[in-house]
Motif scaffolding. Sequence first.
Motif, short mmCIF file in Angstrom:
data_model
loop_
_atom_site.label_atom_id
_atom_site.label_comp_id
_atom_site.label_asym_id
_atom_site.label_seq_id
_atom_site.Cartn_x
_atom_site.Cartn_y
_atom_site.Cartn_z
N ASP A 1 1.42 3.24 -2.91
CA ASP A 1 1.28 3.79 -4.25
C ASP A 1 1.87 5.20 -4.39
O ASP A 1 2.58 5.50 -5.36
CB ASP A 1 -0.18 3.77 -4.71
N ASP B 1 0.83 -1.21 0.00
CA ASP B 1 0.00 0.00 0.00
C ASP B 1 0.86 1.26 0.00
O ASP B 1 0.68 2.17 0.81
CB ASP B 1 -0.95 0.01 1.21
N ASP C 1 -4.16 -0.77 -2.62
CA ASP C 1 -4.27 0.54 -3.25
C ASP C 1 -3.96 0.43 -4.74
O ASP C 1 -4.12 -0.63 -5.34
CB ASP C 1 -3.37 1.55 -2.54
N ASP C 2 -3.47 1.50 -5.34
CA ASP C 2 -3.19 1.53 -6.78
C ASP C 2 -1.75 1.18 -7.12
O ASP C 2 -1.27 1.52 -8.20
CB ASP C 2 -3.53 2.92 -7.34
#
Length: 381
Positions: A66, A64, A96-97
């Motif tokens: 990103d 997590d 996340d991304d």
Amino acid sequence: MERFTIFAPMLMRWEFLIFCALVAVTLVQLFYYLFFFRRVAFYKPAPKVNSQQHPVSVVICARDEDENLARHLPGVLVQEYATTNEVIVVNDNSLDDSKYILAELQKTFKKLQIVDLTQEAKMIAGKKFPLSIGIKEAKHEIVLLTDADCVPASEHWMFKMQDAFSNGVEVALGYGAYTKMPGLLNKIIRFETFHTALQYFGYALAGKPYMGVGRNLAYKKNLFFKNKGFSSINHIASGDDDLFINKVANKHNTTVVLDPEAFTLSNPKRSWKEWMRQKNRHYSTGKFYKSSHKFLLGLYTFSFFLFYPLFIATAITFDWRWSLIPLVVRLVTQAIIWNKAMKRLGENDLFSLFLFWDIWMFIYYIIFAPALWKKPRKSWN
């Protein structure tokens, strides 16, 4: 009056013993500064006839992260290094991304290798499992470690760190600095980082390496697997950097890299609560160090902690003029070495608070002493 006259020699004896204890504690402190820490302050790297460029695998674990990956990973990917190298990012169960950012970066930087983990490792705390996977995937013998929230201080970080691997070196300890920001907390975090580095660099230069920091650390892949990786410390949440180095490093296979171009930078914690939680977790691993290291670190901490109480007791009960002698000798020695070492590690702006730091360390040891007996928290980072 008669009773006081009888006990007066005894009182004088105990007053003198307090002064002797102050002198003894001062001598212990001077030993550490003159035997260990001066090696950092007055460090001069051995001249190199020629430099080598070894193939390098950079390994970064991220969960997590990103925003940090988008902000800092390009600094690792654009290193000026002509020889074969790769950057492996282990994306550990991120929600996340991260995977989208890594995919976009991979389109531009073909040397970026992505390892996606979608399952948690049972019974293995912290990031030891993803880090082990990343090292296993590394194609090259020299493995250079940093964190997702770190960025190299220069485009020559990779070259400077790998250049240390010669003449039997298997471990290279680097400096993981924190970004300078306004506020007292930032200065406290940076000073604590400096003071810790003063110790582990000084011990390593004296032939007693005991830890490194995962923000900036390199070792050989063969050393990792020869010692069965993190198998002996998998039950401990932290320790993927300091406990592993404590186990495998020795005076023959370990070196330090104090070139400012080889430093890494990361953003420090923004709140006191977060920082204290981080430090408590780190200190909870100290109980697992080798006995000789625990003794040396404990004696230094104990002598630092005792100095001011003994100084005050001597000034009150014996003679304040005599108490000034060990105080001045210690402060002058400490100031010279801290000043030189702070310049060496790029923290020279902290020296203006020299006296504050000296007193702060007394308070610091009181705050974090309980962490030595606490059970480590099972958090990822």
